[in-house]
Design a protein around this motif. Structure first.
Motif, PDB file in Angstrom:
ATOM      1  N   GLN A 199       0.942  -1.241   0.001  1.00 47.91           N
ATOM      2  CA  GLN A 199       0.006  -0.077   0.153  1.00 47.91           C
ATOM      3  C   GLN A 199       0.722   1.381  -0.001  1.00 47.91           C
ATOM      4  O   GLN A 199       0.443   2.203  -0.572  1.00 47.91           O
ATOM      5  CB  GLN A 199      -0.972   0.031   1.094  1.00 47.91           C
ATOM      6  N   THR A 200       1.762   1.204   0.635  1.00 48.26           N
ATOM      7  CA  THR A 200       2.870   2.272   0.655  1.00 48.26           C
ATOM      8  C   THR A 200       3.292   2.717  -0.892  1.00 48.26           C
ATOM      9  O   THR A 200       3.234   3.892  -1.088  1.00 48.26           O
ATOM     10  CB  THR A 200       4.209   2.190   1.520  1.00 48.26           C
TER      11      THR A 200
ATOM     12  N   VAL B 129       1.875   1.983  -3.528  1.00 51.86           N
ATOM     13  CA  VAL B 129       0.704   2.345  -4.267  1.00 51.86           C
ATOM     14  C   VAL B 129       0.260   3.721  -4.144  1.00 51.86           C
ATOM     15  O   VAL B 129       0.066   4.542  -4.972  1.00 51.86           O
ATOM     16  CB  VAL B 129      -0.678   1.331  -3.907  1.00 51.86           C
ATOM     17  N   GLN B 130       0.268   4.023  -2.980  1.00 54.20           N
ATOM     18  CA  GLN B 130       0.053   5.262  -2.410  1.00 54.20           C
ATOM     19  C   GLN B 130       1.012   6.706  -3.058  1.00 54.20           C
ATOM     20  O   GLN B 130       0.533   7.593  -3.530  1.00 54.20           O
ATOM     21  CB  GLN B 130       0.093   5.698  -0.850  1.00 54.20           C
TER      22      GLN B 130
ATOM     23  N   PHE C  66       0.309   6.633  -6.772  1.00 55.43           N
ATOM     24  CA  PHE C  66      -0.988   7.249  -6.880  1.00 55.43           C
ATOM     25  C   PHE C  66      -1.098   8.536  -6.791  1.00 55.43           C
ATOM     26  O   PHE C  66      -1.494   9.519  -7.710  1.00 55.43           O
ATOM     27  CB  PHE C  66      -2.097   6.545  -6.148  1.00 55.43           C
TER      28      PHE C  66
ATOM     29  N   GLY D  38      -4.675   3.083 -10.806  1.00 53.07           N
ATOM     30  CA  GLY D  38      -4.225   3.537  -9.571  1.00 53.07           C
ATOM     31  C   GLY D  38      -5.427   3.540  -8.480  1.00 53.07           C
ATOM     32  O   GLY D  38      -5.028   3.081  -7.403  1.00 53.07           O
ATOM     33  N   ALA D  39      -6.323   4.267  -8.863  1.00 54.18           N
ATOM     34  CA  ALA D  39      -7.546   4.267  -7.762  1.00 54.18           C
ATOM     35  C   ALA D  39      -8.117   3.225  -7.635  1.00 54.18           C
ATOM     36  O   ALA D  39      -8.420   2.721  -6.494  1.00 54.18           O
ATOM     37  CB  ALA D  39      -8.678   5.329  -8.378  1.00 54.18           C
TER      38      ALA D  39
ATOM     39  N   THR E  42      -6.764   0.040  -7.642  1.00 55.18           N
ATOM     40  CA  THR E  42      -5.819  -0.406  -6.776  1.00 55.18           C
ATOM     41  C   THR E  42      -5.637   0.086  -5.597  1.00 55.18           C
ATOM     42  O   THR E  42      -5.833  -0.956  -4.538  1.00 55.18           O
ATOM     43  CB  THR E  42      -4.113  -0.230  -7.405  1.00 55.18           C
ATOM     44  N   THR E  43      -5.990   1.157  -5.059  1.00 57.25           N
ATOM     45  CA  THR E  43      -5.898   1.786  -3.935  1.00 57.25           C
ATOM     46  C   THR E  43      -7.203   1.251  -3.383  1.00 57.25           C
ATOM     47  O   THR E  43      -7.330   0.775  -2.226  1.00 57.25           O
ATOM     48  CB  THR E  43      -5.819   3.237  -3.923  1.00 57.25           C
TER      49      THR E  43
ATOM     50  N   VAL F 272      -6.923  -1.246   0.139  1.00 58.91           N
ATOM     51  CA  VAL F 272      -7.796  -0.501   1.301  1.00 58.91           C
ATOM     52  C   VAL F 272      -8.849  -1.253   1.599  1.00 58.91           C
ATOM     53  O   VAL F 272      -9.182  -1.564   2.728  1.00 58.91           O
ATOM     54  CB  VAL F 272      -8.071   0.793   0.785  1.00 58.91           C
TER      55      VAL F 272
ATOM     56  N   GLY G 152      -6.167  -6.645  -5.780  1.00 55.62           N
ATOM     57  CA  GLY G 152      -5.183  -5.261  -5.914  1.00 55.62           C
ATOM     58  C   GLY G 152      -3.942  -5.592  -6.464  1.00 55.62           C
ATOM     59  O   GLY G 152      -3.168  -4.655  -7.157  1.00 55.62           O
TER      60      GLY G 152
END
Length: 159
Positions: free
Chosen positions: A30-31, A33-34, A37, A67-68, A70-71, A75, A104
């Motif tokens: 997630q890090t 990906v953030q 994004f 990207g959205a 994936t987030t 999440v 994801g």
């Protein structure tokens, strides 16, 4: 070599362990990906964005949507757990959250490929970029899916 089988856990203990492992994996991915994004969100505000071709703008929009997505999927693993916590569904929660995390990862692969396509079209040329991206996607698929599948098949055969 013979590998020991099992941990002698109850179903609940196994679900707790698998949830902790899954949560740690999602934290790591997630890090990245953030960050990806976040950079994607800023591209539209750069001076060069106005000079992008229609094709490159389309690739950008697709990349941003991927990207959205994936987030959302990553999440979603945590919100899934939060919404069903306390209902004695831990094993089922871990199973579905793990599936969502895998979605994801697949979406991340598509996001990275799309972002690479856009960047390499600008850095190299429109003809070479798809070939370079194809090689990199094959590398990611090998590292992320083929190698683990091979290891699983190789070392989990019944003895």
């Amino acid at each position: 070599m013979i590998w020991p089988r099992g941990r002698h856990e109850t179903e609940e203990e196994r679900a707790d362990r698998r949830w902790t492992e899954l949560l740690q994996e999602v934290r790591v991915i997630q890090t990245g990906v953030q960050i990806l994004f976040g950079f994607l969100l800023t591209v539209v505000f750069t001076q060069r964005f106005a000079s992008l071709s229609t094709a490159d703008r389309t690739i950008y929009v697709i990349t941003l949507l991927l990207g959205a997505s994936t987030t959302g999927a990553l999440v979603g693993t945590v919100t899934f757990h939060r919404l069903v916590a306390g209902h004695r569904l831990k094993p089922q929660t871990v199973l579905w959250a793990a599936r969502l995390a895998l979605v994801g990862v697949v979406l991340l692969l598509a996001t990275v490929a799309s972002a690479l396509l856009l960047i390499l079209r600008l850095a190299l040329n429109a003809e070479a970029a798809p070939w370079v991206v194809a090689v990199l996607v094959a590398w990611f698929v090998g590292c992320w899916f083929v190698l683990p599948a091979w290891v699983l098949r190789r070392y989990s055969s019944s003895e």
